[in-house]
Write a protein that holds these residues in place. Structure first.
Motif, PDB file in Angstrom:
ATOM      1  N   ILE A 153      -3.238  -1.094  -6.043  1.00 61.05           N
ATOM      2  CA  ILE A 153      -2.015  -1.159  -5.215  1.00 61.05           C
ATOM      3  C   ILE A 153      -2.308  -1.901  -3.911  1.00 61.05           C
ATOM      4  N   ASP A 154      -3.415  -1.548  -3.279  1.00 63.71           N
ATOM      5  CA  ASP A 154      -3.742  -2.175  -1.985  1.00 63.71           C
ATOM      6  C   ASP A 154      -3.971  -3.682  -2.131  1.00 63.71           C
TER       7      ASP A 154
ATOM      8  N   GLY B 118      15.136   8.269  -7.009  1.00 65.41           N
ATOM      9  CA  GLY B 118      14.300   9.313  -6.426  1.00 65.41           C
ATOM     10  C   GLY B 118      12.956   9.470  -7.095  1.00 65.41           C
TER      11      GLY B 118
ATOM     12  N   TYR C 221       4.256  -0.105  -6.483  1.00 66.65           N
ATOM     13  CA  TYR C 221       5.070   1.056  -6.802  1.00 66.65           C
ATOM     14  C   TYR C 221       6.521   0.610  -6.949  1.00 66.65           C
TER      15      TYR C 221
ATOM     16  N   SER D 122       9.319   7.578  -8.771  1.00 68.92           N
ATOM     17  CA  SER D 122       8.478   6.377  -8.603  1.00 68.92           C
ATOM     18  C   SER D 122       7.695   6.072  -9.868  1.00 68.92           C
TER      19      SER D 122
ATOM     20  N   GLY E  13       4.040   3.605  -1.336  1.00 70.86           N
ATOM     21  CA  GLY E  13       4.965   3.780  -2.465  1.00 70.86           C
ATOM     22  C   GLY E  13       6.257   4.433  -2.032  1.00 70.86           C
TER      23      GLY E  13
ATOM     24  N   ARG F 112       7.888  14.513   0.373  1.00 69.01           N
ATOM     25  CA  ARG F 112       8.888  13.974   1.291  1.00 69.01           C
ATOM     26  C   ARG F 112       8.559  14.443   2.710  1.00 69.01           C
TER      27      ARG F 112
ATOM     28  N   ARG G  15       1.681   7.750  -1.295  1.00 72.97           N
ATOM     29  CA  ARG G  15       1.316   7.220  -2.625  1.00 72.97           C
ATOM     30  C   ARG G  15       1.821   8.179  -3.697  1.00 72.97           C
ATOM     31  N   PRO G  16       2.833   7.771  -4.434  1.00 69.47           N
ATOM     32  CA  PRO G  16       3.445   8.681  -5.410  1.00 69.47           C
ATOM     33  C   PRO G  16       2.430   9.180  -6.450  1.00 69.47           C
ATOM     34  N   GLN G  17       2.240  10.485  -6.488  1.00 68.25           N
ATOM     35  CA  GLN G  17       1.300  11.088  -7.451  1.00 68.25           C
ATOM     36  C   GLN G  17       1.917  12.279  -8.164  1.00 68.25           C
ATOM     37  N   PHE G  18       3.130  12.647  -7.794  1.00 66.72           N
ATOM     38  CA  PHE G  18       3.738  13.852  -8.336  1.00 66.72           C
ATOM     39  C   PHE G  18       4.695  13.513  -9.487  1.00 66.72           C
TER      40      PHE G  18
ATOM     41  N   ASP H  78      -1.845  11.073   2.149  1.00 66.82           N
ATOM     42  CA  ASP H  78      -2.032  10.342   0.898  1.00 66.82           C
ATOM     43  C   ASP H  78      -0.875  10.607  -0.075  1.00 66.82           C
TER      44      ASP H  78
ATOM     45  N   SER I 167       8.481   9.802  -5.859  1.00 63.60           N
ATOM     46  CA  SER I 167       7.753  10.984  -6.341  1.00 63.60           C
ATOM     47  C   SER I 167       6.601  11.339  -5.403  1.00 63.60           C
TER      48      SER I 167
ATOM     49  N   ALA J 176       1.348   7.741 -11.947  1.00 64.42           N
ATOM     50  CA  ALA J 176      -0.107   7.845 -11.767  1.00 64.42           C
ATOM     51  C   ALA J 176      -0.701   8.846 -12.755  1.00 64.42           C
TER      52      ALA J 176
ATOM     53  N   GLY K 270       0.792  -1.229   0.000  1.00 64.84           N
ATOM     54  CA  GLY K 270       0.000   0.000   0.000  1.00 64.84           C
ATOM     55  C   GLY K 270       0.822   1.275   0.000  1.00 64.84           C
TER      56      GLY K 270
END
Lengths: 401, 88
Positions: B60-61, B72, B67, B74, A68, A162, A197-200, A193, A159, B31, A66
């Protein structure tokens, strides 16, 4: 995991134990007597020094279900030679605001880590996390379960947002212009979140400094630096200034002459400050903390775009909002942050930090997209390029035509 | 399970999984790449950023997707044995 490894000979590493300064080799050797991972780490490091090449392979899929972020995969390229470091993953633990721990909390972490990892830690990584160095994939979930049961959580990697970090703030410092500890905790909780969870497009760092001394060096490292600042006049206790002078401080040469904007003068009796010239460098306040204090109306300046030289060169952050009140629930700040994230998510290239995106599209475009009015404080230097035109200029020209 | 924006969640998840599987080894999908592709495929009126976010989270869950991390940065991948992982 093989429990026994041959005693490693490390003549090159031994050189790093000489001298008066602390030695990481000495610390690893202490742990090597108890932990086979630490012993093989010394062996592999010696090998790297001999071969002048790293024997680590970086990255991969490792992590906990769950999440990343928080685990950085690392493998040895010589697992036959150094079986105990065949896997040597790093775990980042979200540090408490301002790095305040109880000794009990540290013992709990160390107990888990000695049982499941190398026993080696890094207090702290450059982002601020408490870093646990070296474990294997099958130990990740047990470590995560044990730490979360004790109230800890993983930090960020990849991503993601941090792990936010801050200076000691009002907990220990009288210069703090806002509660850095509270804001750090608030942002950490509010943005769980995006932390896990990498979203960037790439990493995003928040760093909170309570005053322009910027003890967490946010101006050099954070995508968004939130630096405490005041409006209005520096508070002056003239009696205390005179006491400094009496005790040997040369107020003229040590304070007034070193002021970068020359906004103060000393007649041997009173210290006069032209506050509108002050650029909040903190020199006078640092030099005479009993006599001078930041002004009473306090908040923070929001700066944007700093980064270390990873893909492109290093960049310092620049002013985005010269002054913002910094009080819970920090709605104004969060609205701004989310607007920036939307813009970055829409236009940012893969592995492009916000500072690089602003550089690519131009600060003007960025401000326009965010609907922020340009302010004089955003100007870092007088312009050297005369070929900069403003919208009004074009409009006027168009109207004339 | 019906999704408010129109595309059933199961279908959206399967499409995302298929996309990640097809791009394995060719592209490191984020994503954002997946979301943009799904919105383009189904149309803005039927597929939203929120529904894609929820679909990715569920994948993912459940462990169908994971991931990945390198340098650096993802990406989202199908679980596999890594090339860098030594044989046991």
């Amino acid at each position: 995991m093989a429990n026994e490894t041959k005693k490693t000979s490390t003549p090159l590493l031994d050189e790093l134990e000489k001298g008066k300064w602390p030695s990481f080799v000495k610390e690893i050797k202490k742990m090597a007597d108890k932990n086979p991972r630490a012993k093989d780490l010394l062996g592999q490091l010696e090998q790297s020094y001999k071969d002048k090449v790293t024997h680590w392979k970086h990255g991969g899929l490792v992590g906990v279900r769950g999440y990343g972020g928080g685990v950085i995969g690392r493998y040895s390229d010589s697992p036959d030679k150094f079986p105990n470091v065949a896997h040597f993953h790093t775990i980042r633990i979200n540090q408490p605001s301002g790095w305040f721990y109880t000794s009990k909390a540290l013992r709990e972490i160390c107990d888990v880590w000695e049982q499941h990892g190398s026993g080696l830690t890094n207090m702290h990584g450059s982002t601020g996390d408490l870093v646990l160095l070296g474990t294997s994939t099958d130990n990740l979930e047990p470590i995560f379960t044990k730490l979360t049961n004790k109230g800890w959580d993983l930090g960020g990697s990849g991503s993601v947002l941090r792990t936010p970090s801050c200076c000691a703030g009002p907990a220990r410092c009288e210069f703090a212009c806002y509660d850095t500890l509270d804001l750090t905790y608030d942002l950490t909780q509010a943005y769980q979140d995006v932390l896990h969870r990498p979203q960037f497009p790439y990493k995003w760092k928040f760093k909170m400094s309570g005053c322009p001394n910027d003890c967490v060096a946010s101006v050099a490292r954070a995508d968004m630096s939130i630096i405490g600042i005041w409006k209005g006049d520096i508070q002056v206790d003239q009696e205390a200034v005179r006491a400094y002078a009496k005790s040997g401080v040369d107020v003229q040469s040590e304070i007034c002459d070193l002021c970068p904007t020359k906004c103060m003068s000393w007649d041997g009796k009173d210290l006069k400050i032209v506050n509108k010239w002050c650029n909040k460098c903190m020199h006078c306040i640092n030099a005479m903390p009993k006599a001078l204090r930041p002004g009473k109306e306090r908040g923070a300046a929001i700066l944007i775009g700093a980064k270390a030289p990873i893909l492109q060169g290093a960049q310092m952050s620049s002013v985005l909002v010269p002054f913002m009140k910094m009080e819970p629930p920090y709605k104004e700040l969060k609205d701004l942050v989310e607007k920036i994230w939307d813009f970055w998510g829409e236009y940012g290239k893969n592995r492009e930090r916000i500072g690089e995106l602003i550089q690519r599209v131009g600060m003007g475009q960025f401000l326009e997209a965010l609907e922020i009015e340009p302010k004089p404080q955003m100007v870092a230097n007088p312009r050297t390029n005369p070929f900069i035109f403003y919208e009004e200029y074009f409009e006027e020209e168009g109207e004339q035509k | 399970m019906a999704d408010l924006s129109g595309v059933p969640m199961d279908e959206l998840q399967n499409e995302i999984f298929k996309m990640v599987q097809e791009d394995m080894g060719k592209k490191q999908l984020k994503a954002k790449d997946i979301t943009n592709a799904m919105i383009q495929k189904f149309g803005e009126d039927k597929c939203s950023k929120e529904s894609c976010k929820e679909a990715i989270r569920t994948l993912i869950d459940s462990g169908r997707l994971v991931y990945g991390y390198f340098g650096g940065s993802s990406s989202i991948q199908v679980p596999h044995k890594e090339g860098s992982e030594p044989d046991k």
